[in-house]
Design an enzyme around this catalytic site. Sequence first.
Site, PDB file in Angstrom:
ATOM      1  N   GLU A   1      -0.946  -9.567  11.857  1.00  0.00           N
ATOM      2  CA  GLU A   1      -0.342  -9.245   9.887  1.00  0.00           C
ATOM      3  C   GLU A   1       0.976  -9.391   9.814  1.00  0.00           C
ATOM      4  OE1 GLU A   1      -2.723  -5.505   7.206  1.00  0.00           O
ATOM      5  OE2 GLU A   1      -2.178  -5.703   9.428  1.00  0.00           O
TER       6      GLU A   1
ATOM      7  N   ASP B   1       0.988  -1.220  -0.131  1.00  0.00           N
ATOM      8  CA  ASP B   1       0.242  -0.251  -0.225  1.00  0.00           C
ATOM      9  C   ASP B   1       0.609   1.090  -0.097  1.00  0.00           C
ATOM     10  OD1 ASP B   1      -2.058  -2.211   0.478  1.00  0.00           O
ATOM     11  OD2 ASP B   1      -2.844  -1.282   2.115  1.00  0.00           O
TER      12      ASP B   1
END
Length: 841
Positions: free
Chosen positions: A808, A574
């Site tokens: 994550e 991202d």
Amino acid sequence: MKSLEIVMLLPLLLSMSLAAMSLPFNNEKIDNDIQHFNNEKRITKELSFSVTTDVKNAIDRVGTPQRHKDYDKYQNQKFNPFFDAGAWHGFLLPDNEKNYGAFTGPMIIAQEYSLFITEALEKLTIIDTKTNEKLSWEHASVQSYSQPGALVQQYKFKQLAVELTLRFISNRNALIETKITNLSNKEQILELLWQGKLLAQWDDKQSVQEALPTWSRQVKFSENNVYFHFGEIRSTWDILTSESSSYQISRSVSTETTINQSELSYQSSTTIKIPVSTSTKLFTVQSYFHNQIEANKAQNFIQAVLEKPALHMQASITRWQGYLTKSINGANANRQQKLIATKAVETLIGNWRSAAGKLLHDGVTPSVTARWFNGIWAWDSWKHAYAMANFAPDIAKENIRAMFDYQIKADDPVRPQDKGMIIDAIFYNTDKARGGDGGNWNERNTKPPLASWAVWQIYQMTKDLNFVKEMFPKLQLYHQWWYNNRDHNRNGLIEYGASKHRFHNDRQGNISFNVQYTTTPQDEIIDLSRCTINEKNWYHCSGIKLYQQIINSADYSDIDIGAQHGAAWESGMDNAARFGFINHAQLTKYAKKNYQGNLQQARKDWQVMFYENITSAGELIGFSLNQESVELNTYLAHEKILLAKMALLLKQPKLVLKYQQSAKILSKRINQCFFDDQSGFFYDRSFLTTDTVNSTGCTGSLLTKRGRGPEGWSPLWAKIADKDKAARVKEVMLDKLEFNSTVPLGTAALSNPAYDANIYWRGRVWLDQVYFGLIALDNYGYKDEAQQLAKKLFENAQGLTENDAIRENYNPETGAVQGASNFSWSAAHLLMLNREFLSTQ
């Protein structure tokens, strides 16, 4: 709408005495050697292993919620509830004596947001009717633990033993067995009370009444049921319910129930007799429904479960035995491998959501505990499906179908120009453009093309040719979409980009952006008169010509481009450095090192340009970055190889030849155009439309100044890198000043100018990139080196080999956990490593 059938009834069980199983609760003789619990009182959090049993407490599932939202600094709900079977509600084990005799929670998923609704919804109290004394849970010896597929509480008193077991038996229902054993030499007559109360606190600052003053909640009951009705609330970023969302408790025994509506509480009671040396079992089904249609559909099933609960309990046990047998690498798996596989399976199954709302097939979400992650993403789905293909192939197939349900068609009312595209993320609710009110649905981009990789793995595990037939034409359309919509200069090397979208362009199709100036720009060429401005000197502008002028002058203080975010999201990385992301402090340091502190000059190395992709009729299709990405083209080369294999299965020789030849050509160009001889690594390549083709057939220049990232080892993962280049890449990966950190193979090299151990895709370690890196090394004969890196990962990543939730990402320097908890794609890649790499050590 399609949902997986998860109730599996075994022929052996069908031969059992149906008369005995049809009782609301069963008395059964207990063996002379009644199991004695430890005298020590324990809420078991510690890991437990046995040669003959499953791993216990693989993930810490203990906790008592006090409010609907209780987030940590990463916006995760603080506890790790047990979810299963695609259900939209989950449970915890109690962490204090106050809630012994109850499974704490539940957590529900209010369409897109996970919220706790009670501290304990079904708190059991036992009263001896002869003495009118309550059994005090604190006087019992206690064992409380989770195991794959179940939560268990065991209590031993002098006269009684109580065992509660919770298992999910369908995608809307959990079944709780309460077994009470008479250890005395007299008949026991007991009154059983169950109590529950909805939470009054919304978060750490507001009550429910303060936060959601219009939200109605009611408690009702019928003969053996208690209902909690939730009124409609449409708070886009917090909670979404219909006008008929409900939670239901259904019991196998008749009860008397009283309701306190002002406190949103209830109490149910019944009386039972237990003869000497026998046990009584009672059953409860707890259900969460998004709407009345779901609730009506479930009632006959709930009644059938309560009539024959043993069948459904055994079906859950058998299902989980199947998961573990297929996912753990045989009887010789060591402690670490068994734990990691168990944690990974529990995480993936826990994030499995059944079809609901606009989710037309079952799928696996990134994380049930992370605030924003109760939807289905494309890139995540390919990884989940690949990992689940060997132990839950039906879920893997459904997960892929869920994403392809929304593959763009030529007559799509929103974006017909994107025929073949798979959108980024789908949720229970569509967004405004498609008539919904959801805020998380995303069509701004797609994700990297790994769908064929997942489909091929499912075929490898199942030999399901029909699934290949079903998916092949859809995969072809998606593959071709990249070449139609993301190849601006039509040279066969593809760019990431952003779709035509209200967050990327104005109504006329002009690119939109925001730019900030400390003082009004003096450059006469730059005309900001048509831009709007806010009080912080942020100008909201549109138009590719103005954007290029501003970029060329480089005298702004900050700039934010919607399409830049969309393009970076499309890569899955991202805010990676290669897409021009660098913070002010890092840019200042970079300017001092390279340009004597000249920020304007330094900024040019990090600026991104966009090209408008248009049809022959001049209609905007979308945007491309002015860089061709190495791993995107690697994925496409790899996909061509897989499409050729599928075409061979389907007896389409012309397509076999087409994909084989194009894969060979693209692989050669990747080695020619994306490798830097000086630094020994693969990089993205920038280009201008005015660039000429050089002697190697490449245009533009490599983006070496933006540092190294994990995209550089993708050609090794796909086995398309030249051997000499792979050897050079290996050296960079093993360099302790580059990627060989405490937890290795982070998302930016330590030498990267934009590196920070705490930044999402500019330092943190993501386990998918570790997996790609270790397989990359192994592919070229560097197994020993790969195993050394794997050892560092498991030794230094916090909680990975303990009972912490899988996260994550991880800090590359300290190993500290970061990001979302209970993260599916991390779990998926741990399973892949377990199966494809660790099992061969």
